[in-house]
Design a protein around this motif. Structure first.
Motif: not given
Length: 214
Positions: A113-123
């Motif tokens: 989740a943190i990786d997705a959010i870091r890239k500007g995505n939702l999780y």
């Protein structure tokens, strides 16, 4: 990625800190047991991510998310909760959350989740993904009502955050290092932008965003 952990259980916070210590380029910059502590930490530092338990006492989780995203629009909020109700999942994203995890999920999901959010995505956690994929695409009325579409300056957001606590123009001026006249002008600009007509309406608006007046 500067991260704040907000959960009213100390054991949960400690476990999250240990898990987050394994994530590259992430620093836990603070931890909070209630909304007031979250507010204080965000005022003291420029955090990038807040990992938030929806069930903290004394605050409505969805309203609190909306408040945070209004005052600190750059902040990303990752919900970590035991609540798996479909309506709660949709309400959290409608309020401005960037991710939704369940406390019964696998720890590896937190890193994902943190990786997705870091890239500007939702999780969305696998356990509750059905709520987003198959639920109605409707913003619940209480959430729609409190998300402000108005763009505010950083100074206006700082002042708005102080208003629920009954800060006067002199209090605001002292805290921000500006004159009381400048503080009054900022308050007037806020009312004009938000189409509010007096101080009582501005206070009510700020309180509705999640933090009780005190």
């Amino acid at each position: 990625m500067r991260t704040i952990i907000a959960d009213d259980h100390a054991i949960m916070r400690e476990g999250l800190k240990q898990l987050l210590s394994t994530v590259d380029d992430l620093i836990v910059s603070g931890e909070a047991a209630d909304a007031e502590a979250v507010h204080r930490l965000l005022n003291e530092s420029s955090a990038d991510l807040l990992i938030l338990d929806l069930g903290m006492p004394g605050v409505s989780g969805f309203q609190f998310i909306a408040h945070l995203r209004t005052v600190w629009p750059e902040l990303r909020v990752l919900v970590l909760t035991a609540n798996v109700e479909p309506r709660s999942v949709r309400a959290a994203f409608s309020a401005g959350a960037s991710g939704y995890l369940t406390k019964s999920g696998d720890p590896s999901e937190l890193v994902a989740a943190i990786d997705a959010i870091r890239k500007g995505n939702l999780y969305v956690a696998e356990e509750v993904r059905f709520a987003v994929d198959h639920g109605p695409n409707v913003i619940p009325e209480p959430i729609a009502a409190i998300v402000s579409p108005v763009a505010l300056t950083r100074r206006e957001r700082q002042i708005l955050a102080m208003i629920p606590h009954g800060a006067t123009n002199r209090d605001i001026a002292s805290r921000l290092g500006i004159s009381p006249l400048t503080a009054r002008k900022h308050r007037e600009n806020l009312m004009r932008k938000l189409d509010l007509h007096n101080g009582a309406e501005l206070t009510a608006y700020a309180v509705r965003l999640g933090l009780p007046a005190g």
